[in-house]
Design a protein around this motif. Structure first.
Motif, PDB file in Angstrom:
ATOM      1  N   GLU A 204       8.359  51.944 102.124  1.00  0.00           N
ATOM      2  CA  GLU A 204       7.478  51.905 100.955  1.00  0.00           C
ATOM      3  C   GLU A 204       6.841  50.533 100.768  1.00  0.00           C
ATOM      4  OE1 GLU A 204       7.612  53.078  96.186  1.00  0.00           O
ATOM      5  OE2 GLU A 204       9.360  53.424  97.475  1.00  0.00           O
ATOM      6  N   LEU A 205       7.601  49.474 101.080  1.00  0.00           N
ATOM      7  CA  LEU A 205       7.070  48.122 100.927  1.00  0.00           C
ATOM      8  C   LEU A 205       5.837  47.891 101.805  1.00  0.00           C
ATOM      9  CD1 LEU A 205      10.345  46.001 100.748  1.00  0.00           C
ATOM     10  CD2 LEU A 205       8.592  46.159  98.975  1.00  0.00           C
ATOM     11  N   LEU A 206       5.745  48.603 102.914  1.00  0.00           N
ATOM     12  CA  LEU A 206       4.593  48.441 103.807  1.00  0.00           C
ATOM     13  C   LEU A 206       3.298  48.910 103.159  1.00  0.00           C
ATOM     14  CD1 LEU A 206       6.088  49.618 107.218  1.00  0.00           C
ATOM     15  CD2 LEU A 206       6.034  47.326 106.250  1.00  0.00           C
ATOM     16  N   THR A 207       3.391  49.702 102.109  1.00  0.00           N
ATOM     17  CA  THR A 207       2.183  50.218 101.445  1.00  0.00           C
ATOM     18  C   THR A 207       1.746  49.342 100.279  1.00  0.00           C
ATOM     19  OG1 THR A 207       3.370  51.601  99.825  1.00  0.00           O
ATOM     20  CG2 THR A 207       2.993  52.543 102.012  1.00  0.00           C
ATOM     21  N   GLU A 208       2.540  48.323  99.934  1.00  0.00           N
ATOM     22  CA  GLU A 208       2.224  47.505  98.772  1.00  0.00           C
ATOM     23  C   GLU A 208       0.994  46.625  99.021  1.00  0.00           C
ATOM     24  OE1 GLU A 208       3.308  47.711  95.894  1.00  0.00           O
ATOM     25  OE2 GLU A 208       5.289  48.638  95.984  1.00  0.00           O
ATOM     26  N   ARG A 209       0.287  46.373  97.937  1.00  0.00           N
ATOM     27  CA  ARG A 209      -0.896  45.513  98.005  1.00  0.00           C
ATOM     28  C   ARG A 209      -0.832  44.473  96.890  1.00  0.00           C
ATOM     29  NH1 ARG A 209      -4.496  47.997 101.376  1.00  0.00           N
ATOM     30  NH2 ARG A 209      -6.246  46.682 100.707  1.00  0.00           N
ATOM     31  N   VAL A 210      -1.337  43.288  97.178  1.00  0.00           N
ATOM     32  CA  VAL A 210      -1.416  42.225  96.195  1.00  0.00           C
ATOM     33  C   VAL A 210      -2.826  41.663  96.224  1.00  0.00           C
ATOM     34  CG1 VAL A 210      -0.530  40.495  97.838  1.00  0.00           C
ATOM     35  CG2 VAL A 210      -0.392  40.064  95.379  1.00  0.00           C
ATOM     36  N   ASP A 211      -3.452  41.586  95.052  1.00  0.00           N
ATOM     37  CA  ASP A 211      -4.841  41.132  94.952  1.00  0.00           C
ATOM     38  C   ASP A 211      -5.758  41.930  95.867  1.00  0.00           C
ATOM     39  OD1 ASP A 211      -4.097  39.176  93.112  1.00  0.00           O
ATOM     40  OD2 ASP A 211      -3.675  37.705  94.678  1.00  0.00           O
ATOM     41  N   GLY A 212      -5.466  43.234  95.976  1.00  0.00           N
ATOM     42  CA  GLY A 212      -6.321  44.128  96.741  1.00  0.00           C
ATOM     43  C   GLY A 212      -6.088  44.148  98.233  1.00  0.00           C
ATOM     44  N   ARG A 213      -5.127  43.418  98.744  1.00  0.00           N
ATOM     45  CA  ARG A 213      -4.871  43.382 100.189  1.00  0.00           C
ATOM     46  C   ARG A 213      -3.416  43.748 100.455  1.00  0.00           C
ATOM     47  NH1 ARG A 213      -1.430  39.396 101.015  1.00  0.00           N
ATOM     48  NH2 ARG A 213      -1.430  37.564  99.633  1.00  0.00           N
ATOM     49  N   PRO A 214      -3.106  44.202 101.678  1.00  0.00           N
ATOM     50  CA  PRO A 214      -1.706  44.477 102.015  1.00  0.00           C
ATOM     51  C   PRO A 214      -0.897  43.184 102.057  1.00  0.00           C
ATOM     52  CG  PRO A 214      -3.208  45.501 103.591  1.00  0.00           C
ATOM     53  CD  PRO A 214      -4.031  44.562 102.766  1.00  0.00           C
ATOM     54  N   LEU A 215       0.378  43.295 101.790  1.00  0.00           N
ATOM     55  CA  LEU A 215       1.264  42.151 101.978  1.00  0.00           C
ATOM     56  C   LEU A 215       1.270  41.747 103.443  1.00  0.00           C
ATOM     57  CD1 LEU A 215       4.383  43.219  99.857  1.00  0.00           C
ATOM     58  CD2 LEU A 215       2.755  41.426  99.277  1.00  0.00           C
TER      59      LEU A 215
END
Length: 388
Positions: A204-215
């Motif tokens: 699930e963490l692979l799908t996270e985004r921060v400021d519109g971009r992937p981690l």
């Protein structure tokens, strides 16, 4: 405004002196009264008092969490960068997620307690405390059982490197851990989109985004590293401290056997008396005065939770077990915007473990041997307790 008090910045104490490492809490109690803001080459400026630690923890503009050149998500960040990364962290520790994980935590705790030898002194750190922390973290993250042994060995090497502060040793253990995590991330990416793909937290963490971009991979590895190091070291320390406290305080053990509803508050209080997390680092962003000591801009600052939570001016007798204290005074999980995001999981684990210990035994105690952990760890490296 009056000028800052200029005070000599030589070494006020040695955090690695044999007498300090032999009994950290007693040494910190003494320093809190003698020199509440102390300088040393090893830790920089150390804050011992409750009020000073709280003020610094809540003032991230003056006491920055950015203390390392390595990316540290989210606890090594300040706003605005911290805000979005912290938001991601908090999504994984909601009441709904904790409820879903609770049956697995209860099963792990019950099995480990059932496997403890009965009738004589039993070593509890490896078979109970460390095994519990490792298996719960693996269940939470969705990691295979094959990773348990390597991670257990890595935890010991990481502690030795942290104690030595040897840059080469620290870099080596960090690289080793990153390899384990990158392997799990790569495995999730290989199966992404497949029906058989694991639907675990790591994936699930692979799908996270921060400021519109992937981690980035660096951010993912750092986030997981911080979760895991906190789990494997601090939760194991907590379990050891709690077992020791129950064995040494039979009246508390009997209270909790009679009134299990008191367990959550009792856990927090016992871990206030003997804090599992010793300290966190900060960096002064400007010249600042604390208790008459001038801390220069750029200086390393250590917030000594293990002293602050035992401050007599707030707690009275720091060793007295009381369930009527104001929970807001307890700094077990920190305070301010950098308070531990994994506190809901930690509270679940520790409550369940105490419940399992009391339900699965008739009596705990006495303690026949206890080897205290040395800074930066707390609790015990070995603990022999009677179990029946």
């Amino acid at each position: 405004m009056a000028p800052m008090t200029e005070v000599r910045t030589g070494s006020d104490w040695d955090p690695r002196a044999p007498e300090v490492l032999a009994d950290q809490l007693t040494a910190y109690d003494a320093m809190r009264g003698r020199c509440p803001v102390a300088h040393s080459d090893y830790l920089g400026w150390t804050l011992f008092r409750h009020d000073d630690v709280v003020a610094a923890a809540r003032d991230h503009d003056t006491f920055s969490n950015v203390v390392s050149p390595r990316v540290s998500v989210p606890n090594g960040m300040d706003p605005p960068e911290h805000t979005e990364h912290r938001r991601i962290n908090e999504r994984y520790f909601t009441p709904e997620r904790m409820s879903a994980l609770e049956p697995a935590v209860r099963d792990i705790a019950a099995r480990l307690v059932a496997d403890l030898p009965r009738g004589g002194p039993t070593e509890v750190m490896d078979p109970l405390a460390r095994a519990f922390a490792l298996r719960v973290q693996s269940a939470f993250m969705g990691w295979p059982a094959a990773l348990e042994g390597p991670l257990r060995d890595w935890t010991l090497r990481n502690h030795r490197a942290s104690l030595s502060r040897d840059p080469e040793a620290l870099a080596a253990v960090a690289l080793e851990f990153d390899g384990y995590i990158r392997g799990e991330i790569a495995a999730r990416r290989r199966t992404a989109g497949l029906v058989s793909a694991p639907g675990d937290v790591t994936a699930e963490l692979l799908t996270e985004r921060v400021d519109g971009r992937p981690l980035t991979d660096e951010e993912l590895v750092s986030l997981i590293r911080n979760w895991t190091v906190g789990e494997l070291s601090t939760i194991a320390a907590c379990v050891g401290i709690l077992v020791h406290a129950l064995a040494e305080r039979p009246e508390v053990q009997q209270l909790l056997r009679t009134d299990p509803a008191a367990i959550p508050s009792a856990v927090d209080e016992l871990l206030r008396i003997h804090p599992p997390l010793v300290a966190n680092r900060r960096r002064a962003t400007r010249d600042v005065e604390v208790a008459g000591r001038r801390i220069p801009a750029g200086a390393p600052v250590t917030l000594l939770w293990a002293s602050a939570n035992r401050d007599e001016t707030v707690m009275g007798d720091p060793d007295e077990f009381r369930l009527d204290r104001d929970p807001a005074d307890n700094l077990l999980y920190g305070t301010g915007i950098h308070a531990c995001p994994g506190a809901p999981l930690a509270r679940l684990e520790l409550q369940v473990m105490v419940e399992a210990l009391l339900a699965g035994t008739e009596h705990l105690g006495p303690v026949t041997d206890a080897v205290r952990a040395a800074y930066p760890a707390s609790g015990y490296t070995a603990l022999m307790v009677g179990v029946r």
